[in-house]
Write a protein that holds these residues in place. Structure first.
Motif, short mmCIF file in Angstrom:
data_model
loop_
_atom_site.label_atom_id
_atom_site.label_comp_id
_atom_site.label_asym_id
_atom_site.label_seq_id
_atom_site.Cartn_x
_atom_site.Cartn_y
_atom_site.Cartn_z
N MET A 105 0.90 -1.14 0.01
CA MET A 105 0.04 0.09 -0.04
C MET A 105 0.77 1.22 -0.02
SD MET A 105 -3.12 1.21 2.74
CE MET A 105 -2.26 0.55 4.23
N ARG A 106 0.53 2.24 -1.02
CA ARG A 106 1.35 3.26 -0.88
C ARG A 106 0.43 4.76 -0.40
NH1 ARG A 106 3.84 5.46 -6.27
NH2 ARG A 106 5.00 7.73 -5.49
N VAL A 107 1.09 5.05 0.39
CA VAL A 107 0.19 6.55 1.06
C VAL A 107 0.86 7.72 0.72
CG1 VAL A 107 -0.64 7.74 3.04
CG2 VAL A 107 -0.37 5.21 3.19
N GLY A 114 2.89 -4.78 2.41
CA GLY A 114 3.59 -3.69 3.03
C GLY A 114 3.18 -2.29 2.93
N LEU A 115 3.51 -1.43 3.58
CA LEU A 115 3.23 -0.16 3.47
C LEU A 115 4.26 0.70 3.06
CD1 LEU A 115 1.01 2.31 4.48
CD2 LEU A 115 2.25 2.15 6.71
N ARG A 116 4.15 1.86 1.93
CA ARG A 116 5.15 2.58 1.63
C ARG A 116 4.59 4.08 1.62
NH1 ARG A 116 6.43 1.68 -4.40
NH2 ARG A 116 5.87 3.79 -4.98
N ILE A 117 5.47 5.08 2.40
CA ILE A 117 4.85 6.24 2.70
C ILE A 117 5.87 7.30 1.69
CG2 ILE A 117 4.60 8.17 4.36
CD1 ILE A 117 4.41 5.73 6.53
N ASP A 118 5.23 8.00 1.06
CA ASP A 118 5.71 8.84 0.11
C ASP A 118 6.64 9.95 1.06
OD1 ASP A 118 5.30 7.40 -1.95
OD2 ASP A 118 3.73 8.90 -2.96
N GLY A 119 7.87 10.42 0.51
CA GLY A 119 8.52 11.75 1.14
C GLY A 119 8.87 11.36 2.45
N ASP A 120 8.82 12.26 3.09
CA ASP A 120 9.17 12.20 4.54
C ASP A 120 8.08 12.47 5.48
OD1 ASP A 120 11.84 12.33 4.04
OD2 ASP A 120 11.93 14.48 3.80
N LEU A 121 6.97 11.80 5.01
CA LEU A 121 5.60 11.74 5.80
C LEU A 121 5.82 10.75 6.93
CD1 LEU A 121 2.51 12.92 5.79
CD2 LEU A 121 2.20 10.65 4.63
N THR A 181 -3.11 16.80 0.60
CA THR A 181 -2.97 18.20 1.20
C THR A 181 -2.90 17.93 2.93
OG1 THR A 181 -5.60 17.83 1.61
CG2 THR A 181 -4.83 18.91 -0.44
N ALA A 182 -3.27 18.82 3.48
CA ALA A 182 -3.09 18.77 4.96
C ALA A 182 -4.31 17.97 5.57
CB ALA A 182 -3.21 20.20 5.51
N GLU A 183 -5.26 17.94 4.71
CA GLU A 183 -6.48 16.92 5.29
C GLU A 183 -7.09 16.08 4.27
OE1 GLU A 183 -9.40 19.92 6.53
OE2 GLU A 183 -8.34 20.19 8.57
N SER A 184 -6.02 15.51 3.55
CA SER A 184 -6.33 14.30 2.66
C SER A 184 -5.16 13.47 2.34
CB SER A 184 -7.13 15.02 1.23
OG SER A 184 -5.89 15.39 0.66
N ILE A 185 -5.30 12.19 2.20
CA ILE A 185 -4.39 11.30 1.72
C ILE A 185 -4.95 10.33 0.74
CG2 ILE A 185 -3.37 10.91 4.12
CD1 ILE A 185 -4.87 8.16 4.24
N THR A 186 -4.16 9.86 -0.34
CA THR A 186 -4.49 8.89 -1.24
C THR A 186 -3.77 7.82 -1.19
OG1 THR A 186 -4.94 10.71 -2.86
CG2 THR A 186 -4.71 8.96 -3.83
N LEU A 187 -4.40 6.66 -1.04
CA LEU A 187 -3.80 5.26 -1.05
C LEU A 187 -3.93 4.59 -2.55
CD1 LEU A 187 -4.35 5.73 1.95
CD2 LEU A 187 -4.87 3.42 2.15
N THR A 188 -2.76 3.93 -3.02
CA THR A 188 -2.56 3.34 -4.14
C THR A 188 -1.85 2.22 -4.04
OG1 THR A 188 -0.51 4.73 -4.74
CG2 THR A 188 -2.60 5.31 -5.64
N GLU A 189 -1.86 1.40 -4.77
CA GLU A 189 -0.91 0.13 -4.78
C GLU A 189 -1.49 -0.50 -3.65
OE1 GLU A 189 2.98 1.02 -4.97
OE2 GLU A 189 2.78 2.36 -6.80
N ILE A 220 -7.77 5.30 -3.61
CA ILE A 220 -8.69 5.87 -2.79
C ILE A 220 -8.34 6.90 -2.07
CG2 ILE A 220 -10.21 5.63 -0.72
CD1 ILE A 220 -10.29 2.51 -1.25
N THR A 221 -8.92 8.18 -2.18
CA THR A 221 -8.54 9.23 -1.73
C THR A 221 -9.57 9.58 -0.51
OG1 THR A 221 -7.53 10.46 -3.65
CG2 THR A 221 -8.12 11.88 -1.85
#
Length: 121
Positions: free
Chosen positions: A1-3, A20-27, A7-15, A63-64
């Protein structure tokens, strides 16, 4: 799963079906983002099970989740999920929307849940 924090009040999940869990950037996921991830992954699982009945792959689904905060007490006041599922046949869109609302976390949040907290040592 990629997160991805969109925005400050939204996330999008893909894959989502990937291990596992992959978080984009330094999030660093905070508690509200984790809640959003929970409802998104629950919705994905519910829809993947629904799609398997007629051989619709959920691998291209994303899913966003958007939310707004409330005060007194500070809490998540609203949540909205936008599901993109390109391979889903048009004839299944309404039924998939109904199915998505049967995710356990969606039902829990919609109905409310009693929470008890205890601190001990």
């Amino acid at each position: 799963m990629r997160v991805t924090a969109t925005t400050a009040e939204s996330i999008t999940l893909t894959e989502i079906g990937a291990g596992g869990l992959r978080i984009d950037g330094d999030l660093m996921l905070d508690s509200v983002q984790l809640l959003a991830c929970s409802i998104a992954s629950c919705t994905w699982t519910t829809l993947a099970t629904y799609g398997a009945r007629f051989d619709a792959s959920a691998q291209d689904m994303s899913i966003t989740v958007r939310w707004s905060m409330g005060d007194k007490p500070k809490r998540v006041a609203t949540m909205a999920l936008d599901v993109s599922w390109p391979s889903l046949p048009d004839s299944r869109l309404d039924a998939a929307t109904r199915a998505a609302r049967h995710c356990t976390i969606h039902a829990t949040l919609a109905q409310g849940v009693e929470v008890d907290t205890f601190v001990d040592h």
